[in-house]
Design an enzyme around this catalytic site. Structure first.
Site, short mmCIF file in Angstrom:
data_model
loop_
_atom_site.label_atom_id
_atom_site.label_comp_id
_atom_site.label_asym_id
_atom_site.label_seq_id
_atom_site.Cartn_x
_atom_site.Cartn_y
_atom_site.Cartn_z
N HIS A 70 -20.86 20.25 58.96
CA HIS A 70 -20.67 19.31 57.85
C HIS A 70 -19.20 18.94 57.63
O HIS A 70 -18.30 19.74 57.86
CB HIS A 70 -21.18 19.93 56.54
CG HIS A 70 -22.61 20.35 56.59
ND1 HIS A 70 -23.09 21.43 55.89
CD2 HIS A 70 -23.68 19.83 57.24
CE1 HIS A 70 -24.38 21.57 56.11
NE2 HIS A 70 -24.77 20.61 56.93
N LYS A 79 -11.68 24.71 52.94
CA LYS A 79 -12.59 25.77 52.50
C LYS A 79 -12.04 27.13 52.89
O LYS A 79 -11.48 27.31 53.97
CB LYS A 79 -13.96 25.59 53.16
CG LYS A 79 -14.66 24.31 52.76
CD LYS A 79 -15.97 24.12 53.50
CE LYS A 79 -16.63 22.82 53.08
NZ LYS A 79 -17.84 22.55 53.87
N TYR A 139 -17.82 30.44 49.33
CA TYR A 139 -16.65 29.67 49.74
C TYR A 139 -16.02 28.92 48.59
O TYR A 139 -16.69 28.48 47.67
CB TYR A 139 -16.97 28.74 50.90
CG TYR A 139 -18.09 27.74 50.69
CD1 TYR A 139 -17.83 26.39 50.48
CD2 TYR A 139 -19.42 28.15 50.74
CE1 TYR A 139 -18.85 25.47 50.33
CE2 TYR A 139 -20.45 27.24 50.59
CZ TYR A 139 -20.16 25.90 50.38
OH TYR A 139 -21.18 24.99 50.21
N ASP A 184 -29.70 18.36 58.98
CA ASP A 184 -28.82 18.92 60.00
C ASP A 184 -29.36 18.68 61.41
O ASP A 184 -28.59 18.71 62.38
CB ASP A 184 -28.61 20.42 59.78
CG ASP A 184 -27.65 20.70 58.63
OD1 ASP A 184 -27.02 19.74 58.13
OD2 ASP A 184 -27.55 21.87 58.21
#
Length: 195
Positions: A70, A79, A139, A184
């Protein structure tokens, strides 16, 4: 792995891709359990990570789930990722135009046992594969999520060539065991992204 910098309870190790950093965390424990800092801004700045994190996220997934790869198009996110239960293989793919490592990937195993963290800067596609029966993944992000701004790359794109590891209990990686969301499973190839 490259040069390492230590600040406080953290060791920041450069990878083969500029800006992608493995963060090892010192923990303190005895028979009762353990304690560790997971983030301290002054130490992260000393380690070269200067993001202003604005959002924390957490997900739970079962063995074989692959989330990714992503990215956000107009609102990229840096991140800082870690695992609090189980094991995952975490991957960052360089999508920065003009980067000498454009299209290259870096991956690291994150687990509750190794307490390792992985810093993925802006301009990367990101994803992970759950290796254990379950995993809880946490995260920090330096921008909020914009649902209409998301993009993705095929997890098994041969032009990227990610070497996904075997799931726990398997001798080798078996792509048929990968569990994807519908979204996905429809991501673009790296060639399509790069045109």
């Amino acid at each position: 792995m490259g040069r390492s910098t230590v600040s406080g309870n953290f060791m920041f190790t450069e990878t083969s891709i500029d800006g992608v950093v493995v963060v090892d965390v010192k923990s303190y424990g005895d028979e009762r359990g353990y304690f560790m800092e997971t983030y301290k801004k002054s130490d992260f700045v000393a380690g070269g990570i200067t993001c202003d994190f604005v959002q924390d996220n957490q997900s739970s997934s079962t063995k074989g789930v692959l989330r990714g790869l992503h990215f956000q198009k107009e609102h990229p996110q840096a991140k800082l990722v870690r695992v609090v239960s189980g094991r995952v293989f975490d991957v960052a793919v360089d999508l920065r135009p003009g980067s000498p490592t454009y299209g290259k990937w870096e991956g690291v195993e994150l687990s509750a046992e190794n307490r390792r963290q992985f810093f993925v800067p802006r301009g990367f596609a990101h994803g992970f594969l759950v290796l254990s029966d379950t995993a809880e993944f946490c995260y920090k992000c330096d921008d909020v999520y914009y649902p209409n701004d998301e993009g993705g790359l095929m997890w098994n794109d041969p032009d990227i060539g990610i070497a996904w590891p075997a799931l726990e209990g398997d001798a080798t990686f078996d792509p048929s065991e990968v569990i994807l969301s519908e979204k996905d499973g429809k991501h673009a190839s790296f060639k399509e992204f790069s045109v």
